[in-house]
Design an enzyme around this catalytic site. Structure first.
Site, PDB file in Angstrom:
ATOM      1  N   LYS A 234      27.128 -30.151  14.484  1.00 38.73           N
ATOM      2  CA  LYS A 234      26.007 -30.354  15.403  1.00 38.73           C
ATOM      3  C   LYS A 234      25.779 -31.813  15.801  1.00 38.73           C
ATOM      4  CE  LYS A 234      23.919 -26.238  16.023  1.00 38.73           C
ATOM      5  NZ  LYS A 234      23.505 -25.713  17.330  1.00 38.73           N
TER       6      LYS A 234
ATOM      7  N   SER B  71      31.966 -24.269  10.778  1.00 37.97           N
ATOM      8  CA  SER B  71      30.963 -25.051  11.514  1.00 37.97           C
ATOM      9  C   SER B  71      30.017 -25.858  10.639  1.00 37.97           C
ATOM     10  CB  SER B  71      30.152 -24.132  12.433  1.00 37.97           C
ATOM     11  OG  SER B  71      29.575 -23.072  11.696  1.00 37.97           O
TER      12      SER B  71
END
Length: 404
Positions: A51, A300
């Site tokens: 992110k 992720s």
């Protein structure tokens, strides 16, 4: 519009704050699938997740005035840390609204990067509504975690790195929450090589992107109840959906139970801590025929608190028959416990917990209950141990296993 020029620009900009996450070849997953499987370990980023890429690139595109007003966002955890870290790098104030169920490690890390944290609502969507409200009240600049094409561009830099390192990649598997990651990755992957197949993977109980693609427009799920908290999104991004519909080849869903076993695999076979959302890409592998193909799974994130981790490990061991419990009824006389222990030992079972209940019957001479929790190598070994107990006349009954 998402353009190649923007992706190239973002790739250079995010290098200032990202750690190189070189592909890791997985012999274990390659044997299972018949393909060549690689992992893109974004769980190893400074903030523990990809992110940071989108957050930093987005803030880099803002005016000084927008930054000076202060930033606000909503996040289930990883975007929060990305914005907090990036805001600190740019010297601006950040406020993060997070769901009340956000793992403590994500809350604390966000605070450590200098952001103010507000806990609100049960899921991301509740927190997002509150963040918009505060942005309006206080004149703050909102940084959307996924429904923003600049953010998606930053996330898409992952595809640039994958293709540069593995130009002949056939498949890229991507976890899907609100859609920012898969929008960026799929769009850039197709720009670089239209033959690359991009597969999105969602939790079955929060499959908002699959629902949106099937409907042809954004829909809101009634709930998003999944252990993959980073992808527990009821409504995907409106700006993302057209790109996903154009560039994503398939969207798969996986049950929470599958993630439990895969967490165990990742720890034991790859020595990596990957959060449940980050494991979605790996969980999707077995649903595709990858024989002879090269595939990359994007991991992720890796922000998981220790309590959740221990619970997942326990459930994974039980799920795989590596831990199990049996109840046997014994006459209350010396030597019976030894007989049970010797029977288990003869099959290389390892006893890790014993519970002795003398009050299961009013006639203690007839029966007392012994509950034994033990380790096994898997289902076949477990059945051998149970068979040995049955042959010894103990009539074992399987009961729910608990380590503590």
């Amino acid at each position: 519009m998402l353009t190649l020029e923007k992706f190239e620009e973002a790739s250079e900009i995010v290098k200032k704050v990202t750690r190189p996450t070189k592909l890791v070849y997985s012999e274990y997953l390659s044997r299972q699938t018949g393909g060549k499987i690689y992992l893109k370990p974004e769980n190893m980023q400074y903030t523990g997740a990809y992110k940071l890429r989108g957050a930093y690139y987005k803030i880099s595109t803002m005016s000084e005035e927008e930054r000076k007003r202060g930033l606000i966002t909503a996040s289930a955890g990883n975007h929060a840390q990305g914005v907090a870290y990036a805001a600190q790098a740019f010297g601006c104030k950040a406020t993060i609204v997070m769901p009340t169920v956000t793992p403590l490690i994500k809350v604390n890390r966000t605070k450590e990067y200098g952001a103010e944290v507000i806990l609100w609502g049960d899921v991301y969507d509740d927190a997002c509504a509150k963040a918009y409200e505060l942005a309006e009240e206080q004149g703050l600049t909102f940084v959307h975690p996924f429904d923003d094409l600049d953010v998606a561009t930053g996330q898409g830099t992952i595809a640039m790195e994958i293709v540069q390192e593995l130009p002949t990649v056939d498949y890229i598997f991507v976890p899907v929450g609100g859609g920012g990651l898969i929008t960026g990755v799929s769009t850039l992957a197709k720009m670089l090589n239209p033959k690359i197949k991009v597969v999105g993977v969602e939790p079955a109980e929060a499959a908002s992107m699959k629902a949106a693609v099937e409907a042809g427009h954004v829909v809101t799920l009634p709930s998003a109840n999944t252990i993959a908290d980073g992808t527990a999104v009821k409504t995907v991004g409106e700006q993302n959906l057209p790109y996903v519909m154009e560039n994503v080849d398939e969207i798969l869903t996986v049950d929470d139970d599958e993630l439990v076993g895969i967490f165990l695999d990742m720890v034991e076979n790859h020595k990596m801590i990957v959060e449940n959302s980050g494991l979605l890409s790996v969980a999707g592998l077995k649903q595709m025929n990858l024989e002879g193909k090269k595939a990359v799974c994007i991991l992720s994130g890796g922000n998981m608190d220790v309590i959740t981790m221990s619970s997942i490990v326990q459930h994974g061991l039980i799920q795989r028959d590596r831990i199990f419990s049996v109840s046997v009824l014994l006459p209350d006389k010396p030597g019976e416990l030894v007989r049970v222990a010797q029977t288990i030992a003869s099959e290389q079972g390892n006893v890790i917990k014993l519970e002795h209940n003398q009050f299961v019957s009013i006639n203690r001479n007839a029966a007392v209950e012994l509950r034994v929790t033990m380790e096994a190598f898997g289902t076949e070994h477990k059945q051998r141990i149970i068979g040995a107990l049955e042959a010894g006349g103990f009539r074992p009954r399987l009961v729910s296993a608990k380590l503590y």
